[in-house]
Design an enzyme around this catalytic site. Structure first.
Site, PDB file in Angstrom:
ATOM      1  N   GLU A  49      -3.244  10.631   3.499  1.00 25.51           N
ATOM      2  CA  GLU A  49      -3.683  10.870   3.951  1.00 25.51           C
ATOM      3  C   GLU A  49      -4.168  12.025   4.492  1.00 25.51           C
ATOM      4  OE1 GLU A  49      -5.146   6.173   5.993  1.00 25.51           O
ATOM      5  OE2 GLU A  49      -2.823   7.093   6.553  1.00 25.51           O
ATOM      6  N   GLU A 107       0.663  -0.912   0.162  1.00 27.34           N
ATOM      7  CA  GLU A 107      -0.006   0.284  -0.289  1.00 27.34           C
ATOM      8  C   GLU A 107       0.792   0.507  -0.166  1.00 27.34           C
ATOM      9  OE1 GLU A 107      -3.035  -0.287   3.134  1.00 27.34           O
ATOM     10  OE2 GLU A 107      -2.615   1.698   3.322  1.00 27.34           O
ATOM     11  N   TRP A 125     -13.743   8.395   5.296  1.00 30.45           N
ATOM     12  CA  TRP A 125     -13.972   7.695   7.369  1.00 30.45           C
ATOM     13  C   TRP A 125     -13.423   7.918   8.105  1.00 30.45           C
ATOM     14  CZ3 TRP A 125      -9.939   5.593   9.863  1.00 30.45           C
ATOM     15  CH2 TRP A 125      -8.039   5.859   9.511  1.00 30.45           C
TER      16      TRP A 125
END
Ligand SMILES: *[C@@H]1O[C@H](CO)[C@@H](O)[C@H](O)[C@H]1NC(C)=O
Length: 345
Positions: free
Chosen positions: A169, A165, A257
């Protein structure tokens, strides 16, 4: 093929309990998270578990990389995964969760997070690219949802099977920052996260965030200016004799989220908490364009967005494995499969 409820009941009765072998039958061949079914939510490469699917050809193959610019001018640039017919040239992104908190609006992709009273936390959204990528340069033009503590926006490339990954963010706790990170085979090492200053509130204006991923290095850029370089050579782990460096094919994922109400202390402290919620609060993250330049490929030919792309998403969290990046985002489990899935015993 369609599966009827009668057939589903029959297959349920025949479900095998053998672990590690094929557990799905030819009528519902694709395995994902305990269920077998026929559609994209189960068969899409990266979601589908080949080892438990009917046979080695049941899961869809990776779509591969296509250089392109997705402008989100068309509502077909994203489609709920349950409605995805499997042509990545028709839909550049797939909305992974149900209910679907994504929409194309004013030529932007909007990812929304709303309040789920039963869980006392936000229910967000994830858009994944319908094409995959293994090395290349991906730029997302993003206006984040860093409006309040706890709200996390992410733009990542992720392989859910291998746990590789590469992340950008943004957390509501630090609206002027962007954080970069990477994971190798899902090893949770949070010491690799590095913050960088965007220069202004990331939720106030669009900026270009680029992941430039090659076999030798990963460069993260903000508005075309490098903010971090990771050299593969520097990831060598002498104790294991491997380079802890993401190499495997993945999807681009865009997400919003709730880290602040995630219930996980490390994530809450990282994102800020508690996330401010009332019944009608909506947090939104905006994506103006996503530009994909495949390794070794030509530069994107046009701004036509009907082509394909590749997204993925994740967050990072203490217990999440690198594979879902984060862990805080809503689980990827299909909640309302179109067909009646066959639960495994
Ligand atoms: C896998 O299953 C499909 C559908 O039943 C079948 O057509 C195909 O031959 C099978 N492939 C292998 C390798 O067993």
């Amino acid at each position: 093929m369609k599966i009827t409820s009668v057939l589903a009941a029959a297959t349920l009765a025949m479900a095998s309990t053998t672990f590690g072998q094929s557990t799905c039958n030819e009528w519902a061949p694709c395995y994902r998270e305990g269920y077998c079914n026929t559609d994209a939510a189960f068969c899409l490469w990266g979601l589908c578990d080949e080892s438990k699917s009917y046979n080695s050809t049941s899961c869809w193959k990776p779509e591969g990389c296509v250089s392109k610019v997705v402008n989100f001018d068309s509502s077909s640039d994203i489609v709920p995964i349950g409605s995805y017919a499997g042509n990545p040239d028709t839909n550049a992104f797939l909305s992974i969760f149900e209910p679907d908190n994504t929409q194309v609006s004013n030529s932007n992709l909007e990812l929304r997070m709303t309040y789920d009273a039963s869980a006392n936390k936000g229910f967000g959204a994830t858009a994944k690219s319908s094409h995959t990528i293994q090395y290349g340069r991906v730029t997302a033009r993003v206006k984040t949802a860093s409006l309040a503590k706890g709200v996390v926006t992410s733009f990542i490339i992720i392989n859910e099977q291998t746990g590789d990954e590469i992340d950008f963010e943004w957390v509501g706790l630090n609206p002027d920052q962007v954080q970069t990170n990477y994971y190798y085979k899902g090893v949770l090492d949070y010491t690799k996260m590095l913050p960088a200053n965007v220069g202004s509130d990331s939720s106030a204006a669009y900026h270009d965030y680029t992941i430039d991923w090659s076999e030798d290095k990963i460069v993260w850029l903000v508005d075309n200016k490098p903010i971090r370089t990771l050299n593969r050579a520097d990831t060598y782990d002498a104790s294991t004799g491997v380079y802890a460096y993401p190499t495997t094919e993945g999807r681009i994922a865009l997400s919003i989220w709730d880290g602040g109400n995630s219930g996980q202390q490390g994530t809450q402290e990282w994102s800020g908490y508690p996330t401010p919620w009332s019944a009608d609060t909506v947090y939104k993250a905006y994506f103006d364009t996503v530009t994909v330049e495949c390794a070794g490929g030509s530069t994107p030919s046009s701004s036509d967005d009907s082509g394909s792309e590749e997204p993925s998403q994740t967050g990072k969290d203490e217990e999440s494995s690198g594979s879902d990046g984060g862990s805080h985002e809503p689980t990827g489990a299909p909640e309302n499969p179109k067909c009646i899935p066959r639960p495994l015993v």
